[in-house]
Enzyme design. Structure first.
Site, PDB file in Angstrom:
ATOM      1  N   GLY A  58       0.832  -1.196   0.000  1.00 10.56           N
ATOM      2  CA  GLY A  58       0.000   0.000   0.000  1.00 10.56           C
ATOM      3  C   GLY A  58       0.868   1.248   0.000  1.00 10.56           C
ATOM      4  O   GLY A  58       0.568   2.234  -0.674  1.00 10.56           O
ATOM      5  N   THR A  59       1.942   1.185   0.748  1.00  7.34           N
ATOM      6  CA  THR A  59       2.864   2.323   0.819  1.00  7.34           C
ATOM      7  C   THR A  59       3.405   2.665  -0.565  1.00  7.34           C
ATOM      8  O   THR A  59       3.417   3.830  -0.976  1.00  7.34           O
ATOM      9  CB  THR A  59       4.031   1.999   1.779  1.00  7.34           C
ATOM     10  OG1 THR A  59       3.497   1.770   3.083  1.00  7.34           O
ATOM     11  CG2 THR A  59       5.033   3.136   1.840  1.00  7.34           C
ATOM     12  N   ASN A 116      -7.803   4.298   8.856  1.00  6.80           N
ATOM     13  CA  ASN A 116      -7.195   3.199   9.608  1.00  6.80           C
ATOM     14  C   ASN A 116      -7.308   3.370  11.126  1.00  6.80           C
ATOM     15  O   ASN A 116      -7.254   2.401  11.860  1.00  6.80           O
ATOM     16  CB  ASN A 116      -5.729   3.018   9.212  1.00  6.80           C
ATOM     17  CG  ASN A 116      -4.945   4.306   9.251  1.00  6.80           C
ATOM     18  OD1 ASN A 116      -5.377   5.324   8.713  1.00  6.80           O
ATOM     19  ND2 ASN A 116      -3.806   4.277   9.896  1.00  6.80           N
ATOM     20  N   GLN A 126      -7.750   0.047   3.826  1.00  7.42           N
ATOM     21  CA  GLN A 126      -8.597  -0.435   4.926  1.00  7.42           C
ATOM     22  C   GLN A 126     -10.004  -0.797   4.452  1.00  7.42           C
ATOM     23  O   GLN A 126     -10.666  -1.614   5.078  1.00  7.42           O
ATOM     24  CB  GLN A 126      -8.695   0.628   6.025  1.00  7.42           C
ATOM     25  CG  GLN A 126      -7.391   0.908   6.752  1.00  7.42           C
ATOM     26  CD  GLN A 126      -7.000  -0.194   7.732  1.00  7.42           C
ATOM     27  OE1 GLN A 126      -7.813  -1.008   8.158  1.00  7.42           O
ATOM     28  NE2 GLN A 126      -5.731  -0.222   8.096  1.00  7.42           N
ATOM     29  N   HIS A 152      -2.457  -7.425   2.862  1.00  5.87           N
ATOM     30  CA  HIS A 152      -2.313  -7.940   4.228  1.00  5.87           C
ATOM     31  C   HIS A 152      -3.388  -7.459   5.197  1.00  5.87           C
ATOM     32  O   HIS A 152      -3.440  -7.906   6.336  1.00  5.87           O
ATOM     33  CB  HIS A 152      -0.899  -7.692   4.771  1.00  5.87           C
ATOM     34  CG  HIS A 152      -0.570  -6.293   5.166  1.00  5.87           C
ATOM     35  ND1 HIS A 152      -0.698  -5.859   6.459  1.00  5.87           N
ATOM     36  CD2 HIS A 152      -0.101  -5.242   4.467  1.00  5.87           C
ATOM     37  CE1 HIS A 152      -0.307  -4.586   6.526  1.00  5.87           C
ATOM     38  NE2 HIS A 152       0.055  -4.189   5.324  1.00  5.87           N
ATOM     39  N   THR A 171      10.815  -8.135 -11.155  1.00  3.26           N
ATOM     40  CA  THR A 171      10.159  -9.424 -11.385  1.00  3.26           C
ATOM     41  C   THR A 171       8.960  -9.577 -10.451  1.00  3.26           C
ATOM     42  O   THR A 171       9.076  -9.357  -9.246  1.00  3.26           O
ATOM     43  CB  THR A 171      11.163 -10.573 -11.150  1.00  3.26           C
ATOM     44  OG1 THR A 171      12.248 -10.386 -12.056  1.00  3.26           O
ATOM     45  CG2 THR A 171      10.524 -11.925 -11.377  1.00  3.26           C
ATOM     46  N   CYS A 223       4.267   6.955  24.642  1.00  2.31           N
ATOM     47  CA  CYS A 223       5.364   7.739  25.182  1.00  2.31           C
ATOM     48  C   CYS A 223       6.414   6.802  25.760  1.00  2.31           C
ATOM     49  O   CYS A 223       7.332   7.202  26.436  1.00  2.31           O
ATOM     50  CB  CYS A 223       4.897   8.728  26.228  1.00  2.31           C
ATOM     51  SG  CYS A 223       4.274   7.971  27.707  1.00  2.31           S
TER      52      CYS A 223
HETATM   53  C1  LIG Z   1      -4.889   3.385   5.098  1.00  3.35           C
HETATM   54  C2  LIG Z   1      -3.591   2.736   4.859  1.00  3.35           C
HETATM   55  N1  LIG Z   1      -2.824   3.125   3.830  1.00  3.35           N
HETATM   56  C3  LIG Z   1      -1.641   2.554   3.579  1.00  3.35           C
HETATM   57  C4  LIG Z   1      -1.136   1.535   4.363  1.00  3.35           C
HETATM   58  C5  LIG Z   1       0.211   0.977   4.053  1.00  3.35           C
HETATM   59  O1  LIG Z   1       0.131  -0.282   3.479  1.00  3.35           O
HETATM   60  P1  LIG Z   1       1.376  -1.295   3.520  1.00  3.35           P
HETATM   61  O2  LIG Z   1       1.470  -1.765   4.938  1.00  3.35           O
HETATM   62  O3  LIG Z   1       0.984  -2.402   2.582  1.00  3.35           O
HETATM   63  O4  LIG Z   1       2.563  -0.561   3.076  1.00  3.35           O
HETATM   64  C6  LIG Z   1      -1.908   1.102   5.447  1.00  3.35           C
HETATM   65  C7  LIG Z   1      -1.471   0.026   6.344  1.00  3.35           C
HETATM   66  O5  LIG Z   1      -0.442  -0.001   6.947  1.00  3.35           O
HETATM   67  C8  LIG Z   1      -3.155   1.724   5.708  1.00  3.35           C
HETATM   68  O6  LIG Z   1      -3.898   1.359   6.752  1.00  3.35           O
END
Ligand SMILES: Cc1ncc(COP(=O)(O)O)c(C=O)c1O
Lengths: 381, 105
Positions: free
Chosen positions: A71-72, A152, A180, A202, A238, A322
Protein backbone atom coordinates in the site's frame (compact mmCIF):
# COMPACT_ATOMS: atom_id res chain seq x y z
CA UNK A 1 -1.42 -18.35 26.79
CA UNK A 2 -4.01 -18.19 24.05
CA UNK A 3 -3.94 -14.81 22.38
CA UNK A 4 -6.88 -12.75 21.20
CA UNK A 5 -6.00 -10.66 18.21
CA UNK A 6 -7.82 -7.33 18.03
CA UNK A 7 -5.38 -5.43 15.84
CA UNK A 8 -6.65 -6.32 12.38
CA UNK A 9 -6.27 -2.76 11.14
CA UNK A 10 -2.51 -3.22 11.56
CA UNK A 11 -2.47 -6.54 9.78
CA UNK A 12 -4.46 -9.76 9.60
CA UNK A 13 -3.93 -13.47 9.97
CA UNK A 14 -3.22 -14.94 6.54
CA UNK A 15 -6.09 -17.28 5.73
CA UNK A 16 -4.90 -20.91 5.54
CA UNK A 17 -6.58 -21.22 2.14
CA UNK A 18 -4.45 -18.31 0.96
CA UNK A 19 -1.29 -20.01 2.17
CA UNK A 20 -2.32 -23.22 0.39
CA UNK A 21 -2.90 -21.32 -2.84
CA UNK A 22 0.54 -19.69 -2.58
CA UNK A 23 2.64 -22.72 -1.71
CA UNK A 24 3.00 -24.29 -5.20
CA UNK A 25 4.43 -21.01 -6.49
CA UNK A 26 7.59 -21.25 -4.41
CA UNK A 27 9.22 -24.57 -5.26
CA UNK A 28 7.15 -26.02 -8.10
CA UNK A 29 5.75 -23.23 -10.24
CA UNK A 30 8.60 -20.82 -9.65
CA UNK A 31 8.94 -19.40 -13.16
CA UNK A 32 9.62 -15.79 -14.06
CA UNK A 33 6.54 -14.36 -15.77
CA UNK A 34 8.79 -12.71 -18.37
CA UNK A 35 10.32 -16.00 -19.52
CA UNK A 36 9.03 -17.55 -22.72
CA UNK A 37 9.41 -21.18 -21.67
CA UNK A 38 6.87 -23.41 -20.04
CA UNK A 39 7.57 -22.38 -16.47
CA UNK A 40 7.57 -18.71 -17.40
CA UNK A 41 4.27 -18.98 -19.19
CA UNK A 42 2.76 -20.86 -16.26
CA UNK A 43 3.69 -17.89 -14.06
CA UNK A 44 2.47 -15.39 -16.65
CA UNK A 45 -0.90 -17.11 -16.83
CA UNK A 46 -1.50 -17.04 -13.08
CA UNK A 47 -0.23 -13.45 -12.92
CA UNK A 48 -2.87 -12.37 -15.43
CA UNK A 49 -5.60 -14.44 -13.79
CA UNK A 50 -4.81 -12.81 -10.46
CA UNK A 51 -4.80 -9.36 -12.04
CA UNK A 52 -8.19 -10.08 -13.51
CA UNK A 53 -9.65 -11.13 -10.15
CA UNK A 54 -8.50 -7.91 -8.55
CA UNK A 55 -9.65 -5.79 -11.51
CA UNK A 56 -13.13 -7.32 -11.41
CA UNK A 57 -13.45 -6.75 -7.67
CA UNK A 58 -13.47 -2.98 -8.27
CA UNK A 59 -15.09 -3.11 -11.73
CA UNK A 60 -11.87 -2.12 -13.49
CA UNK A 61 -10.30 -3.47 -16.67
CA UNK A 62 -7.52 -6.01 -16.31
CA UNK A 63 -4.84 -3.76 -17.78
CA UNK A 64 -5.66 -0.99 -15.34
CA UNK A 65 -4.15 -2.91 -12.40
CA UNK A 66 -0.44 -2.58 -11.59
CA UNK A 67 1.09 -4.79 -8.91
CA UNK A 68 3.37 -3.11 -6.37
CA UNK A 69 5.14 -4.13 -3.18
CA UNK A 70 2.63 -2.57 -0.76
CA UNK A 71 0.00 0.00 0.00
CA UNK A 72 2.86 2.32 0.82
CA UNK A 73 4.39 1.91 -2.64
CA UNK A 74 1.04 2.33 -4.40
CA UNK A 75 0.39 5.59 -2.57
CA UNK A 76 3.93 6.84 -3.25
CA UNK A 77 3.58 5.89 -6.90
CA UNK A 78 0.20 7.60 -7.31
CA UNK A 79 1.29 10.87 -5.69
CA UNK A 80 4.84 11.17 -7.00
CA UNK A 81 4.15 9.60 -10.39
CA UNK A 82 1.31 12.04 -11.08
CA UNK A 83 3.24 15.03 -9.77
CA UNK A 84 6.15 14.37 -12.12
CA UNK A 85 3.75 13.75 -15.00
CA UNK A 86 1.94 17.04 -14.43
CA UNK A 87 4.41 19.57 -13.15
CA UNK A 88 5.55 20.72 -16.56
CA UNK A 89 1.97 21.62 -17.49
CA UNK A 90 1.84 24.22 -14.73
CA UNK A 91 -0.16 21.88 -12.52
CA UNK A 92 1.40 21.39 -9.11
CA UNK A 93 -1.43 21.46 -6.58
CA UNK A 94 -2.58 18.40 -4.59
CA UNK A 95 -5.60 18.30 -2.30
CA UNK A 96 -5.55 15.74 0.50
CA UNK A 97 -6.71 15.57 4.13
CA UNK A 98 -5.28 15.78 7.63
CA UNK A 99 -6.28 12.18 8.38
CA UNK A 100 -4.26 10.32 5.76
CA UNK A 101 -1.96 7.39 6.44
CA UNK A 102 1.65 8.46 7.05
CA UNK A 103 2.72 7.17 3.64
CA UNK A 104 0.46 9.75 1.97
CA UNK A 105 1.26 12.57 4.37
CA UNK A 106 5.01 12.03 4.17
CA UNK A 107 4.93 11.66 0.39
CA UNK A 108 3.07 14.98 0.22
CA UNK A 109 5.56 16.62 2.56
CA UNK A 110 8.40 15.42 0.38
CA UNK A 111 6.62 16.61 -2.76
CA UNK A 112 6.35 20.05 -1.18
CA UNK A 113 10.16 20.11 -1.09
CA UNK A 114 10.05 19.35 -4.84
CA UNK A 115 7.78 22.27 -5.63
CA UNK A 116 4.32 20.85 -5.04
CA UNK A 117 1.63 22.85 -3.27
CA UNK A 118 -0.47 20.71 -0.97
CA UNK A 119 -3.76 21.54 0.76
CA UNK A 120 -4.49 19.37 3.78
CA UNK A 121 -8.25 19.54 4.32
CA UNK A 122 -9.78 19.61 7.79
CA UNK A 123 -12.39 17.04 8.79
CA UNK A 124 -15.37 17.49 11.11
CA UNK A 125 -15.44 16.21 14.68
CA UNK A 126 -16.52 12.78 13.52
CA UNK A 127 -13.76 12.55 10.93
CA UNK A 128 -15.56 13.39 7.69
CA UNK A 129 -14.32 15.46 4.79
CA UNK A 130 -16.87 17.94 3.50
CA UNK A 131 -17.09 17.49 -0.31
CA UNK A 132 -17.84 21.19 -0.65
CA UNK A 133 -14.43 21.92 0.90
CA UNK A 134 -12.86 19.81 -1.83
CA UNK A 135 -14.74 21.75 -4.48
CA UNK A 136 -13.79 25.13 -3.01
CA UNK A 137 -10.11 24.20 -2.73
CA UNK A 138 -9.68 23.18 -6.38
CA UNK A 139 -7.71 25.76 -8.38
CA UNK A 140 -6.56 25.79 -12.02
CA UNK A 141 -3.24 24.34 -10.76
CA UNK A 142 -4.88 21.34 -9.04
CA UNK A 143 -4.14 18.02 -10.72
CA UNK A 144 -5.04 15.58 -7.93
CA UNK A 145 -7.39 14.96 -5.04
CA UNK A 146 -6.18 12.12 -2.81
CA UNK A 147 -8.43 10.89 0.00
CA UNK A 148 -8.27 7.98 2.41
CA UNK A 149 -11.44 5.94 1.83
CA UNK A 150 -11.73 4.09 5.16
CA UNK A 151 -9.66 5.56 7.94
CA UNK A 152 -7.20 3.20 9.61
CA UNK A 153 -7.58 4.78 13.06
CA UNK A 154 -11.19 5.81 13.47
CA UNK A 155 -12.84 3.86 10.65
CA UNK A 156 -14.67 6.73 8.96
CA UNK A 157 -15.76 5.95 5.41
CA UNK A 158 -15.68 9.06 3.24
CA UNK A 159 -18.32 10.06 0.73
CA UNK A 160 -16.21 9.21 -2.31
CA UNK A 161 -19.22 9.31 -4.65
CA UNK A 162 -19.73 13.01 -3.96
CA UNK A 163 -16.01 13.80 -4.15
CA UNK A 164 -15.66 11.72 -7.31
CA UNK A 165 -18.46 13.68 -9.00
CA UNK A 166 -16.79 16.98 -8.14
CA UNK A 167 -13.40 15.83 -9.43
CA UNK A 168 -14.91 14.62 -12.68
CA UNK A 169 -16.76 17.88 -13.17
CA UNK A 170 -13.64 19.94 -12.52
CA UNK A 171 -11.33 17.70 -14.55
CA UNK A 172 -9.12 16.79 -11.60
CA UNK A 173 -7.77 13.28 -10.98
CA UNK A 174 -9.18 11.44 -7.97
CA UNK A 175 -7.13 8.90 -6.01
CA UNK A 176 -8.33 6.96 -2.99
CA UNK A 177 -6.29 4.98 -0.47
CA UNK A 178 -8.51 1.94 -0.03
CA UNK A 179 -6.16 -0.27 2.02
CA UNK A 180 -8.60 -0.44 4.93
CA UNK A 181 -11.86 -0.37 2.98
CA UNK A 182 -11.06 -2.88 0.24
CA UNK A 183 -13.50 -5.82 0.28
CA UNK A 184 -15.27 -4.23 3.25
CA UNK A 185 -17.02 -1.43 1.38
CA UNK A 186 -18.13 -1.32 -2.24
CA UNK A 187 -15.59 0.10 -4.65
CA UNK A 188 -16.71 0.68 -8.24
CA UNK A 189 -14.22 2.73 -10.20
CA UNK A 190 -16.73 3.93 -12.78
CA UNK A 191 -19.78 4.60 -10.66
CA UNK A 192 -17.62 6.38 -8.10
CA UNK A 193 -15.47 8.20 -10.67
CA UNK A 194 -12.18 6.92 -9.30
CA UNK A 195 -9.02 7.46 -11.34
CA UNK A 196 -6.53 5.71 -9.04
CA UNK A 197 -7.08 3.28 -6.19
CA UNK A 198 -4.50 1.95 -3.74
CA UNK A 199 -5.00 -1.63 -2.55
CA UNK A 200 -3.03 -4.11 -0.50
CA UNK A 201 -3.36 -7.72 0.61
CA UNK A 202 -2.31 -7.94 4.23
CA UNK A 203 -5.40 -6.18 5.60
CA UNK A 204 -7.67 -8.77 3.97
CA UNK A 205 -6.05 -12.02 5.16
CA UNK A 206 -3.53 -12.02 2.34
CA UNK A 207 0.27 -11.84 2.55
CA UNK A 208 2.30 -8.77 3.46
CA UNK A 209 4.48 -6.97 0.96
CA UNK A 210 2.08 -7.02 -1.98
CA UNK A 211 -0.15 -4.21 -3.18
CA UNK A 212 -1.77 -2.91 -6.32
CA UNK A 213 -2.61 0.40 -7.90
CA UNK A 214 -5.58 0.85 -10.19
CA UNK A 215 -4.70 3.47 -12.80
CA UNK A 216 -7.47 4.42 -15.19
CA UNK A 217 -6.50 3.89 -18.82
CA UNK A 218 -4.61 6.69 -20.54
CA UNK A 219 -3.67 8.52 -17.36
CA UNK A 220 -0.12 9.77 -17.65
CA UNK A 221 2.07 8.71 -14.75
CA UNK A 222 5.84 8.52 -14.28
CA UNK A 223 7.17 5.24 -12.82
CA UNK A 224 9.10 5.13 -9.56
CA UNK A 225 11.10 2.06 -10.63
CA UNK A 226 12.89 1.84 -13.95
CA UNK A 227 14.22 -1.46 -15.21
CA UNK A 228 13.09 -4.38 -17.32
CA UNK A 229 9.74 -2.88 -18.21
CA UNK A 230 7.45 -5.07 -16.14
CA UNK A 231 3.85 -4.08 -15.46
CA UNK A 232 3.39 -2.10 -18.69
CA UNK A 233 6.67 -0.33 -18.07
CA UNK A 234 5.19 1.30 -14.98
CA UNK A 235 6.74 -0.84 -12.26
CA UNK A 236 9.84 -2.77 -13.14
CA UNK A 237 10.90 -5.71 -11.02
CA UNK A 238 10.16 -9.42 -11.38
CA UNK A 239 6.59 -9.98 -10.24
CA UNK A 240 6.17 -11.60 -6.82
CA UNK A 241 4.00 -14.44 -8.09
CA UNK A 242 3.34 -16.29 -4.80
CA UNK A 243 2.24 -13.05 -3.12
CA UNK A 244 0.14 -12.03 -6.12
CA UNK A 245 -1.58 -15.43 -6.10
CA UNK A 246 -2.20 -15.04 -2.36
CA UNK A 247 -3.57 -11.54 -2.89
CA UNK A 248 -6.06 -12.75 -5.51
CA UNK A 249 -7.08 -15.71 -3.35
CA UNK A 250 -7.76 -13.37 -0.41
CA UNK A 251 -9.97 -11.23 -2.65
CA UNK A 252 -11.87 -14.29 -3.85
CA UNK A 253 -12.43 -15.45 -0.27
CA UNK A 254 -13.83 -12.10 0.91
CA UNK A 255 -17.57 -12.57 1.35
CA UNK A 256 -20.46 -10.28 2.11
CA UNK A 257 -21.55 -12.51 4.98
CA UNK A 258 -18.19 -12.01 6.70
CA UNK A 259 -18.79 -8.25 6.68
CA UNK A 260 -22.19 -8.70 8.30
CA UNK A 261 -20.70 -11.10 10.83
CA UNK A 262 -17.99 -8.60 11.76
CA UNK A 263 -20.49 -5.71 11.93
CA UNK A 264 -22.53 -7.66 14.48
CA UNK A 265 -19.44 -8.37 16.57
CA UNK A 266 -18.35 -4.74 16.34
CA UNK A 267 -21.72 -3.34 17.41
CA UNK A 268 -21.97 -5.72 20.35
CA UNK A 269 -18.42 -4.81 21.34
CA UNK A 270 -19.03 -1.06 21.06
CA UNK A 271 -22.22 -1.33 23.08
CA UNK A 272 -20.42 -3.30 25.79
CA UNK A 273 -17.57 -0.80 25.99
CA UNK A 274 -19.87 2.21 26.11
CA UNK A 275 -21.59 0.64 29.12
CA UNK A 276 -18.37 1.30 31.03
CA UNK A 277 -18.89 4.75 32.60
CA UNK A 278 -17.16 7.77 31.08
CA UNK A 279 -16.22 6.26 27.73
CA UNK A 280 -16.91 7.56 24.26
CA UNK A 281 -16.54 6.34 20.73
CA UNK A 282 -14.11 8.22 18.47
CA UNK A 283 -15.72 8.68 15.07
CA UNK A 284 -19.29 7.90 14.11
CA UNK A 285 -21.20 4.62 14.58
CA UNK A 286 -22.53 4.83 11.05
CA UNK A 287 -20.38 5.10 7.91
CA UNK A 288 -17.71 3.19 9.80
CA UNK A 289 -15.46 0.33 8.70
CA UNK A 290 -17.08 -2.94 9.74
CA UNK A 291 -14.10 -3.92 11.89
CA UNK A 292 -13.05 -0.66 13.57
CA UNK A 293 -13.53 0.41 17.18
CA UNK A 294 -11.74 3.39 18.68
CA UNK A 295 -12.66 4.44 22.18
CA UNK A 296 -11.63 7.18 24.57
CA UNK A 297 -11.57 5.93 28.18
CA UNK A 298 -10.93 9.26 29.91
CA UNK A 299 -8.59 9.71 32.88
CA UNK A 300 -6.54 6.57 32.26
CA UNK A 301 -3.91 6.15 29.61
CA UNK A 302 -4.55 4.00 26.55
CA UNK A 303 -1.00 2.76 26.69
CA UNK A 304 -1.59 1.42 30.22
CA UNK A 305 -4.87 -0.24 29.15
CA UNK A 306 -2.96 -1.82 26.27
CA UNK A 307 -0.30 -3.03 28.72
CA UNK A 308 -2.86 -4.80 30.88
CA UNK A 309 -4.65 -6.26 27.84
CA UNK A 310 -1.28 -7.52 26.64
CA UNK A 311 -0.76 -9.28 29.96
CA UNK A 312 -4.02 -11.15 29.27
CA UNK A 313 -2.87 -12.02 25.75
CA UNK A 314 -5.14 -9.47 24.10
CA UNK A 315 -3.57 -7.47 21.25
CA UNK A 316 -4.80 -3.89 20.89
CA UNK A 317 -3.35 -0.63 19.65
CA UNK A 318 -3.00 2.86 21.08
CA UNK A 319 -3.03 6.22 19.39
CA UNK A 320 0.11 7.34 21.11
CA UNK A 321 3.11 5.89 22.79
CA UNK A 322 5.36 7.74 25.18
CA UNK A 323 7.22 4.54 26.01
CA UNK A 324 9.44 5.02 23.04
CA UNK A 325 11.87 7.90 22.94
CA UNK A 326 9.68 10.16 20.94
CA UNK A 327 6.26 11.25 21.97
CA UNK A 328 3.97 10.60 19.08
CA UNK A 329 0.33 11.31 19.24
CA UNK A 330 -2.29 10.49 16.70
CA UNK A 331 -2.67 13.13 13.98
CA UNK A 332 -6.09 11.67 13.16
CA UNK A 333 -7.52 12.10 16.66
CA UNK A 334 -5.99 15.57 16.72
CA UNK A 335 -7.73 16.39 13.43
CA UNK A 336 -11.14 15.48 14.89
CA UNK A 337 -10.48 17.95 17.70
CA UNK A 338 -9.44 15.62 20.52
CA UNK A 339 -7.20 17.12 23.19
CA UNK A 340 -3.81 15.54 23.93
CA UNK A 341 -5.33 14.12 27.10
CA UNK A 342 -8.21 12.50 25.22
CA UNK A 343 -5.81 11.14 22.63
CA UNK A 344 -3.69 9.59 25.36
CA UNK A 345 -6.72 7.81 26.78
CA UNK A 346 -7.84 6.21 23.50
CA UNK A 347 -7.34 2.71 22.20
CA UNK A 348 -8.17 1.03 18.90
CA UNK A 349 -9.60 -2.47 18.69
CA UNK A 350 -10.01 -3.88 15.19
CA UNK A 351 -11.75 -7.14 14.34
CA UNK A 352 -11.76 -9.78 11.64
CA UNK A 353 -13.86 -12.75 10.57
CA UNK A 354 -11.65 -14.91 12.78
CA UNK A 355 -12.80 -13.24 16.01
CA UNK A 356 -15.65 -14.87 17.92
CA UNK A 357 -18.45 -13.73 20.15
CA UNK A 358 -16.87 -15.61 23.07
CA UNK A 359 -13.69 -13.60 22.59
CA UNK A 360 -15.64 -10.35 22.68
CA UNK A 361 -17.46 -11.41 25.88
CA UNK A 362 -14.15 -12.32 27.49
CA UNK A 363 -12.41 -9.10 26.46
CA UNK A 364 -15.34 -7.01 27.73
CA UNK A 365 -15.09 -8.73 31.10
CA UNK A 366 -11.34 -8.13 31.28
CA UNK A 367 -11.67 -4.58 30.02
CA UNK A 368 -14.15 -3.72 32.77
CA UNK A 369 -11.69 -5.00 35.38
CA UNK A 370 -8.74 -3.17 33.86
CA UNK A 371 -10.53 0.15 33.57
CA UNK A 372 -11.74 -0.08 37.14
CA UNK A 373 -8.25 -0.83 38.41
CA UNK A 374 -6.53 1.90 36.39
CA UNK A 375 -9.16 4.43 37.40
CA UNK A 376 -8.50 3.51 41.02
CA UNK A 377 -4.78 4.16 40.41
CA UNK A 378 -5.49 7.41 38.57
CA UNK A 379 -5.52 10.67 40.59
CA UNK A 380 -7.97 12.21 38.14
CA UNK A 381 -11.56 11.28 38.80
CA UNK B 1 -0.41 3.19 16.70
CA UNK B 2 1.88 0.91 18.58
CA UNK B 3 2.31 -1.33 21.56
CA UNK B 4 5.79 -1.69 22.90
CA UNK B 5 5.46 -3.85 25.95
CA UNK B 6 8.27 -6.05 24.78
CA UNK B 7 10.57 -3.15 25.55
CA UNK B 8 9.69 -3.33 29.22
CA UNK B 9 11.39 -6.02 31.25
CA UNK B 10 9.80 -8.31 33.84
CA UNK B 11 10.41 -5.98 36.78
CA UNK B 12 8.69 -3.07 35.09
CA UNK B 13 5.71 -5.21 34.16
CA UNK B 14 5.49 -6.54 37.71
CA UNK B 15 5.39 -3.03 39.19
CA UNK B 16 2.93 -1.96 36.51
CA UNK B 17 0.52 -4.89 36.78
CA UNK B 18 0.76 -5.41 40.53
CA UNK B 19 1.77 -2.14 42.15
CA UNK B 20 2.12 -2.53 45.93
CA UNK B 21 1.89 1.14 46.77
CA UNK B 22 -1.02 2.47 44.76
CA UNK B 23 -3.84 4.35 46.42
CA UNK B 24 -4.24 7.28 48.73
CA UNK B 25 -3.34 7.39 52.41
CA UNK B 26 -6.18 8.29 54.74
CA UNK B 27 -5.54 11.52 56.65
CA UNK B 28 -2.22 12.15 54.94
CA UNK B 29 0.27 14.65 56.33
CA UNK B 30 1.27 15.84 52.88
CA UNK B 31 -0.12 15.44 49.38
CA UNK B 32 1.90 16.42 46.34
CA UNK B 33 0.76 16.45 42.73
CA UNK B 34 2.80 16.91 39.60
CA UNK B 35 1.84 17.10 35.94
CA UNK B 36 4.06 16.22 33.05
CA UNK B 37 2.87 18.62 30.40
CA UNK B 38 4.78 16.80 27.73
CA UNK B 39 2.88 13.54 27.85
CA UNK B 40 -0.08 14.46 30.03
CA UNK B 41 0.90 12.22 32.94
CA UNK B 42 -0.34 13.21 36.39
CA UNK B 43 1.09 11.78 39.61
CA UNK B 44 -0.13 12.33 43.12
CA UNK B 45 1.81 11.21 46.20
CA UNK B 46 0.37 11.11 49.69
CA UNK B 47 2.63 10.83 52.74
CA UNK B 48 2.46 9.99 56.40
CA UNK B 49 5.45 11.51 58.21
CA UNK B 50 6.68 10.78 61.72
CA UNK B 51 9.93 12.03 63.33
CA UNK B 52 11.00 13.48 60.01
CA UNK B 53 10.75 10.01 58.41
CA UNK B 54 8.37 8.75 55.75
CA UNK B 55 6.19 6.24 57.59
CA UNK B 56 3.91 5.53 54.69
CA UNK B 57 3.68 6.62 51.08
CA UNK B 58 1.22 5.87 48.30
CA UNK B 59 0.82 7.00 44.72
CA UNK B 60 -1.92 7.61 42.23
CA UNK B 61 -0.79 8.02 38.65
CA UNK B 62 -2.46 8.60 35.36
CA UNK B 63 0.16 7.54 32.90
CA UNK B 64 1.62 4.79 30.82
CA UNK B 65 2.98 1.48 32.07
CA UNK B 66 6.42 2.99 32.71
CA UNK B 67 4.95 5.91 34.64
CA UNK B 68 2.91 3.62 36.88
CA UNK B 69 5.83 1.24 37.43
CA UNK B 70 8.26 4.03 38.34
CA UNK B 71 5.71 5.59 40.70
CA UNK B 72 5.55 2.29 42.51
CA UNK B 73 9.33 2.03 42.68
CA UNK B 74 9.59 5.59 43.95
CA UNK B 75 7.29 4.72 46.85
CA UNK B 76 9.30 1.61 47.62
CA UNK B 77 12.54 3.60 47.68
CA UNK B 78 11.14 6.45 49.76
CA UNK B 79 9.42 4.42 52.45
CA UNK B 80 11.33 4.61 55.75
CA UNK B 81 13.73 7.29 54.54
CA UNK B 82 14.16 10.69 56.14
CA UNK B 83 12.82 13.58 54.12
CA UNK B 84 16.36 14.67 53.23
CA UNK B 85 17.25 11.20 52.01
CA UNK B 86 14.03 10.95 50.05
CA UNK B 87 14.72 14.23 48.31
CA UNK B 88 17.85 12.70 46.79
CA UNK B 89 15.89 10.04 44.93
CA UNK B 90 16.15 10.81 41.23
CA UNK B 91 15.31 8.97 38.08
CA UNK B 92 18.75 7.39 37.77
CA UNK B 93 18.23 5.79 41.19
CA UNK B 94 14.86 4.44 40.17
CA UNK B 95 16.32 2.98 37.02
CA UNK B 96 19.55 1.64 38.52
CA UNK B 97 18.28 0.16 41.71
CA UNK B 98 15.06 -1.37 40.70
CA UNK B 99 13.87 -1.47 37.18
CA UNK B 100 15.90 -1.46 34.07
CA UNK B 101 13.80 1.14 32.37
CA UNK B 102 15.13 3.00 29.43
CA UNK B 103 15.54 6.67 30.14
CA UNK B 104 12.48 8.40 28.85
CA UNK B 105 12.90 11.97 27.83
C1 LIG C 1 -4.89 3.38 5.10
C2 LIG C 1 -3.59 2.74 4.86
N1 LIG C 1 -2.82 3.13 3.83
C3 LIG C 1 -1.64 2.55 3.58
C4 LIG C 1 -1.14 1.54 4.36
C5 LIG C 1 0.21 0.98 4.05
O1 LIG C 1 0.13 -0.28 3.48
P1 LIG C 1 1.38 -1.30 3.52
O2 LIG C 1 1.47 -1.77 4.94
O3 LIG C 1 0.98 -2.40 2.58
O4 LIG C 1 2.56 -0.56 3.08
C6 LIG C 1 -1.91 1.10 5.45
C7 LIG C 1 -1.47 0.03 6.34
O5 LIG C 1 -0.44 0.00 6.95
C8 LIG C 1 -3.16 1.72 5.71
O6 LIG C 1 -3.90 1.36 6.75
Amino acid sequence: MKSIYLDNAATTQVDKKVVEAMLPYFSEKYGNASSHHLKGQEAKRVLEESRSIIARSISAKDDEIIFTSSGTESNNFALKGLFFANKDNGKNHIITTKIEHDCVLNSCKWLESQGAKVSYLDVDEKGFVNPTDVENTITPETFLVSIIHGNNEIGTIQDIEAIGRICKEKGVLFHIDACQSYTKTKIHVNKQNLDLVTLNAHKIHGPKGIGALFIRKDIKIIPLFHGGGHEKNLRSGTENIPAIVGFAKAVKLAKERDINYVINLRDKFIQGILEIPNTNLNGLKEKRLCNNINVCFNNIEGEAIGGYLDAYGICSSTGSACSSNSLESSHVLKAIGKTDLQINTSIRLSLSKFNTEEEIDYVLKILNKIVEKLRRISPIK
Amino acid sequence: MKNKFQEYNKEVMEHFLKPKNSGRIENPDVVGRINNDMCGDVMEISLKIKDNKIKDIKFQTMGCAAAIASSDVLCELAKGKTLDEAKKIDREMIIKNNIKLKLIT
